[in-house]
Design a protein around this motif. Structure first.
Motif, PDB file in Angstrom:
ATOM      1  N   PHE A  13      95.525  58.374  35.024  1.00 34.46           N
ATOM      2  CA  PHE A  13      95.433  57.722  36.338  1.00 34.46           C
ATOM      3  C   PHE A  13      96.633  58.093  37.198  1.00 34.46           C
ATOM      4  O   PHE A  13      96.501  58.365  38.398  1.00 34.46           O
ATOM      5  CB  PHE A  13      95.364  56.210  36.145  1.00 34.46           C
ATOM      6  N   VAL A  14      97.811  58.134  36.592  1.00 30.34           N
ATOM      7  CA  VAL A  14      99.037  58.473  37.315  1.00 30.34           C
ATOM      8  C   VAL A  14      98.955  59.885  37.887  1.00 30.34           C
ATOM      9  O   VAL A  14      99.313  60.130  39.037  1.00 30.34           O
ATOM     10  CB  VAL A  14     100.264  58.340  36.392  1.00 30.34           C
ATOM     11  N   HIS A  15      98.467  60.826  37.079  1.00 27.46           N
ATOM     12  CA  HIS A  15      98.398  62.228  37.495  1.00 27.46           C
ATOM     13  C   HIS A  15      97.073  62.574  38.168  1.00 27.46           C
ATOM     14  O   HIS A  15      96.893  63.701  38.625  1.00 27.46           O
ATOM     15  CB  HIS A  15      98.604  63.140  36.288  1.00 27.46           C
ATOM     16  N   TYR A  24     102.226  64.353  52.407  1.00 24.41           N
ATOM     17  CA  TYR A  24     103.624  64.478  51.980  1.00 24.41           C
ATOM     18  C   TYR A  24     103.909  63.548  50.800  1.00 24.41           C
ATOM     19  O   TYR A  24     104.501  63.954  49.806  1.00 24.41           O
ATOM     20  CB  TYR A  24     104.575  64.151  53.133  1.00 24.41           C
ATOM     21  N   GLY A  25     103.463  62.281  50.904  1.00 26.85           N
ATOM     22  CA  GLY A  25     103.686  61.328  49.831  1.00 26.85           C
ATOM     23  C   GLY A  25     102.984  61.738  48.554  1.00 26.85           C
ATOM     24  O   GLY A  25     103.538  61.629  47.457  1.00 26.85           O
ATOM     25  N   MET A  53     117.273  54.164  30.777  1.00 26.99           N
ATOM     26  CA  MET A  53     117.440  54.178  32.232  1.00 26.99           C
ATOM     27  C   MET A  53     116.627  55.298  32.886  1.00 26.99           C
ATOM     28  O   MET A  53     116.153  55.152  34.022  1.00 26.99           O
ATOM     29  CB  MET A  53     118.917  54.318  32.592  1.00 26.99           C
ATOM     30  N   PHE A  54     116.438  56.398  32.195  1.00 26.26           N
ATOM     31  CA  PHE A  54     115.582  57.469  32.709  1.00 26.26           C
ATOM     32  C   PHE A  54     114.167  56.951  32.934  1.00 26.26           C
ATOM     33  O   PHE A  54     113.530  57.259  33.948  1.00 26.26           O
ATOM     34  CB  PHE A  54     115.579  58.635  31.709  1.00 26.26           C
ATOM     35  N   ILE A  55     113.691  56.149  32.014  1.00 28.38           N
ATOM     36  CA  ILE A  55     112.353  55.564  32.162  1.00 28.38           C
ATOM     37  C   ILE A  55     112.356  54.497  33.258  1.00 28.38           C
ATOM     38  O   ILE A  55     111.446  54.436  34.094  1.00 28.38           O
ATOM     39  CB  ILE A  55     111.873  54.991  30.826  1.00 28.38           C
ATOM     40  N   ALA A  56     113.408  53.669  33.268  1.00 23.22           N
ATOM     41  CA  ALA A  56     113.478  52.572  34.230  1.00 23.22           C
ATOM     42  C   ALA A  56     113.579  53.070  35.666  1.00 23.22           C
ATOM     43  O   ALA A  56     112.998  52.473  36.583  1.00 23.22           O
ATOM     44  CB  ALA A  56     114.670  51.675  33.905  1.00 23.22           C
ATOM     45  N   THR A  57     114.304  54.147  35.891  1.00 21.14           N
ATOM     46  CA  THR A  57     114.533  54.636  37.257  1.00 21.14           C
ATOM     47  C   THR A  57     113.695  55.855  37.605  1.00 21.14           C
ATOM     48  O   THR A  57     113.643  56.247  38.774  1.00 21.14           O
ATOM     49  CB  THR A  57     116.020  54.989  37.459  1.00 21.14           C
ATOM     50  N   GLY A  58     113.061  56.459  36.595  1.00 23.35           N
ATOM     51  CA  GLY A  58     112.307  57.687  36.834  1.00 23.35           C
ATOM     52  C   GLY A  58     110.831  57.548  36.552  1.00 23.35           C
ATOM     53  O   GLY A  58     110.019  57.417  37.467  1.00 23.35           O
ATOM     54  N   ILE A  59     110.468  57.563  35.293  1.00 21.46           N
ATOM     55  CA  ILE A  59     109.043  57.557  34.934  1.00 21.46           C
ATOM     56  C   ILE A  59     108.325  56.330  35.490  1.00 21.46           C
ATOM     57  O   ILE A  59     107.222  56.443  36.027  1.00 21.46           O
ATOM     58  CB  ILE A  59     108.872  57.659  33.407  1.00 21.46           C
ATOM     59  N   GLY A  60     108.943  55.164  35.404  1.00 19.61           N
ATOM     60  CA  GLY A  60     108.297  53.957  35.898  1.00 19.61           C
ATOM     61  C   GLY A  60     108.038  53.977  37.398  1.00 19.61           C
ATOM     62  O   GLY A  60     106.884  53.970  37.840  1.00 19.61           O
ATOM     63  N   PRO A  61     109.080  54.004  38.221  1.00 24.50           N
ATOM     64  CA  PRO A  61     108.851  53.948  39.668  1.00 24.50           C
ATOM     65  C   PRO A  61     108.130  55.164  40.234  1.00 24.50           C
ATOM     66  O   PRO A  61     107.319  55.023  41.160  1.00 24.50           O
ATOM     67  CB  PRO A  61     110.260  53.809  40.252  1.00 24.50           C
ATOM     68  N   PHE A  62     108.380  56.353  39.705  1.00 25.25           N
ATOM     69  CA  PHE A  62     107.678  57.517  40.228  1.00 25.25           C
ATOM     70  C   PHE A  62     106.202  57.496  39.828  1.00 25.25           C
ATOM     71  O   PHE A  62     105.349  57.956  40.589  1.00 25.25           O
ATOM     72  CB  PHE A  62     108.372  58.809  39.779  1.00 25.25           C
ATOM     73  N   SER A  63     105.899  56.951  38.662  1.00 21.03           N
ATOM     74  CA  SER A  63     104.487  56.768  38.305  1.00 21.03           C
ATOM     75  C   SER A  63     103.828  55.806  39.281  1.00 21.03           C
ATOM     76  O   SER A  63     102.710  56.046  39.755  1.00 21.03           O
ATOM     77  CB  SER A  63     104.363  56.227  36.875  1.00 21.03           C
ATOM     78  N   GLY A  64     104.512  54.709  39.567  1.00 16.16           N
ATOM     79  CA  GLY A  64     103.955  53.730  40.492  1.00 16.16           C
ATOM     80  C   GLY A  64     103.695  54.312  41.872  1.00 16.16           C
ATOM     81  O   GLY A  64     102.648  54.052  42.478  1.00 16.16           O
ATOM     82  N   GLN A  65     104.621  55.117  42.363  1.00 19.34           N
ATOM     83  CA  GLN A  65     104.434  55.724  43.682  1.00 19.34           C
ATOM     84  C   GLN A  65     103.335  56.793  43.658  1.00 19.34           C
ATOM     85  O   GLN A  65     102.581  56.948  44.631  1.00 19.34           O
ATOM     86  CB  GLN A  65     105.747  56.329  44.171  1.00 19.34           C
ATOM     87  N   ALA A  66     103.247  57.531  42.544  1.00 18.52           N
ATOM     88  CA  ALA A  66     102.166  58.517  42.421  1.00 18.52           C
ATOM     89  C   ALA A  66     100.815  57.818  42.460  1.00 18.52           C
ATOM     90  O   ALA A  66      99.868  58.295  43.113  1.00 18.52           O
ATOM     91  CB  ALA A  66     102.326  59.314  41.127  1.00 18.52           C
ATOM     92  N   HIS A  93     100.194  54.913  43.893  1.00 19.09           N
ATOM     93  CA  HIS A  93      99.988  54.360  45.233  1.00 19.09           C
ATOM     94  C   HIS A  93      99.480  55.413  46.213  1.00 19.09           C
ATOM     95  O   HIS A  93      98.496  55.201  46.916  1.00 19.09           O
ATOM     96  CB  HIS A  93     101.284  53.743  45.751  1.00 19.09           C
ATOM     97  N   PHE A  94     100.152  56.547  46.259  1.00 24.03           N
ATOM     98  CA  PHE A  94      99.792  57.549  47.262  1.00 24.03           C
ATOM     99  C   PHE A  94      98.493  58.282  46.936  1.00 24.03           C
ATOM    100  O   PHE A  94      97.805  58.746  47.843  1.00 24.03           O
ATOM    101  CB  PHE A  94     100.947  58.539  47.458  1.00 24.03           C
ATOM    102  N   GLN A  95      98.142  58.373  45.651  1.00 26.09           N
ATOM    103  CA  GLN A  95      96.906  59.064  45.289  1.00 26.09           C
ATOM    104  C   GLN A  95      95.679  58.160  45.268  1.00 26.09           C
ATOM    105  O   GLN A  95      94.559  58.632  45.467  1.00 26.09           O
ATOM    106  CB  GLN A  95      97.057  59.718  43.910  1.00 26.09           C
ATOM    107  N   HIS A  96      95.890  56.864  45.045  1.00 23.46           N
ATOM    108  CA  HIS A  96      94.748  55.975  44.851  1.00 23.46           C
ATOM    109  C   HIS A  96      94.638  54.858  45.878  1.00 23.46           C
ATOM    110  O   HIS A  96      93.565  54.257  46.000  1.00 23.46           O
ATOM    111  CB  HIS A  96      94.813  55.340  43.454  1.00 23.46           C
ATOM    112  N   VAL A  97      95.723  54.553  46.599  1.00 24.05           N
ATOM    113  CA  VAL A  97      95.712  53.392  47.474  1.00 24.05           C
ATOM    114  C   VAL A  97      95.990  53.741  48.930  1.00 24.05           C
ATOM    115  O   VAL A  97      95.329  53.228  49.835  1.00 24.05           O
ATOM    116  CB  VAL A  97      96.750  52.335  46.997  1.00 24.05           C
ATOM    117  N   ALA A  98      96.967  54.603  49.175  1.00 23.82           N
ATOM    118  CA  ALA A  98      97.382  54.912  50.545  1.00 23.82           C
ATOM    119  C   ALA A  98      96.239  55.556  51.336  1.00 23.82           C
ATOM    120  O   ALA A  98      95.357  56.211  50.756  1.00 23.82           O
ATOM    121  CB  ALA A  98      98.587  55.857  50.528  1.00 23.82           C
ATOM    122  N   PRO A  99      96.224  55.383  52.648  1.00 25.88           N
ATOM    123  CA  PRO A  99      95.180  56.016  53.472  1.00 25.88           C
ATOM    124  C   PRO A  99      95.212  57.530  53.332  1.00 25.88           C
ATOM    125  O   PRO A  99      96.263  58.132  53.068  1.00 25.88           O
ATOM    126  CB  PRO A  99      95.566  55.590  54.896  1.00 25.88           C
TER     127      PRO A  99
END
Length: 230
Positions: free
Chosen positions: A173-175, A126-127, A100-113, A115-121
């Motif tokens: 890529f995530v970092h 802050y993101g 669950m740590f991976i499911a709720t932590g590493i997975g979604p936070f990697s995805g958001q990292a 998104h905000f570093q490579h995709v968002a304007p």
């Protein structure tokens, strides 16, 4: 037969490794998310959330077809079906906690990292700071736990390791740092061991015969991030 709905991204990659490790028979069905195929009604009938991976087990409980979606739910389902990679009964608390740590932590936070570093304007400072710092914190939790350990849970590989492997594979890529693994020597040691396993090696070949869209153009953004558009 497992019908495996696949795109070459971290969460489906976990299922590729699990299917290879379990020995279950499966068929790969590509879903090109940059073309929006995850929103097709036929796929939404399998995963109403419109994301990959998903599976259909044509020989589910009672011999009936069953759908399963979300990568960690699929890992649990396949582990129980095959009787493999579920760990030992005495480690069940740790097993579930780290899964669950991976499911709720590493997975979604990697995805958001990502998104905000490579995709968002540009200008989403802050993101960027929020998710870059949070994913670094999650990595440090795993780094500390892996000290002196070969696997995340117990003394043998389980689906917990497979779940983490899918995302750790994309750590640079995530970092947004090609040398990030040097900051986490215990994770690096564990990841290199995972990469030598036959199931990991063969998982990387899954879906290679299909040509997926690679351009992140406006149509791809609308398909991948529909909530950003009215």
């Amino acid at each position: 037969m497992i019908r495996f709905y696949f795109h070459p991204t971290p969460n489906p990659q976990k299922i590729s490794m699990m299917l290879e490790a379990s020995g279950l028979a499966y068929e790969v069905l590509p879903v090109d998310t940059r073309k929006g195929q995850q929103h097709d009604p036929a796929f939404r009938a399998i995963n109403p959330n419109g994301k990959v991976p998903a599976i259909v087990d044509t020989d589910g409980p009672g011999g009936k077809e069953v759908r399963v979606f979300d990568s960690n739910a699929i890992l649990l389902y396949l582990a129980e079906k095959s009787g493999k990679l579920l760990g030992k009964a005495e480690d069940r608390g740790e097993f579930l906690s780290w899964l669950m740590f991976i499911a709720t932590g590493i997975g979604p936070f990697s995805g958001q990292a990502v998104h905000f570093q490579h995709v968002a304007p540009e200008g989403s400072d802050y993101g960027v700071n929020r998710y870059r710092n949070e994913i670094a914190r999650h990595y440090q939790v795993l780094e500390d736990h892996l000290k002196g350990r070969d696997f995340i849970d117990g003394d043998e590989m389980t689906i917990v390791d497979i779940s983490a492997w899918g995302w750790i594979d994309k750590a640079p890529f995530v970092h947004k740092n090609p040398d990030v693994m040097d900051k986490y020597p215990n994770i690096k040691r564990w990841f290199e061991k995972m990469n030598t396993l036959p199931a990991a090696i063969s998982a990387r070949d899954v879906g290679k015969g299909h040509s997926f869209k690679t351009e992140m153009d406006e149509d791809a953004k609308r398909a991948m991030f529909p909530s950003n558009y009215s």
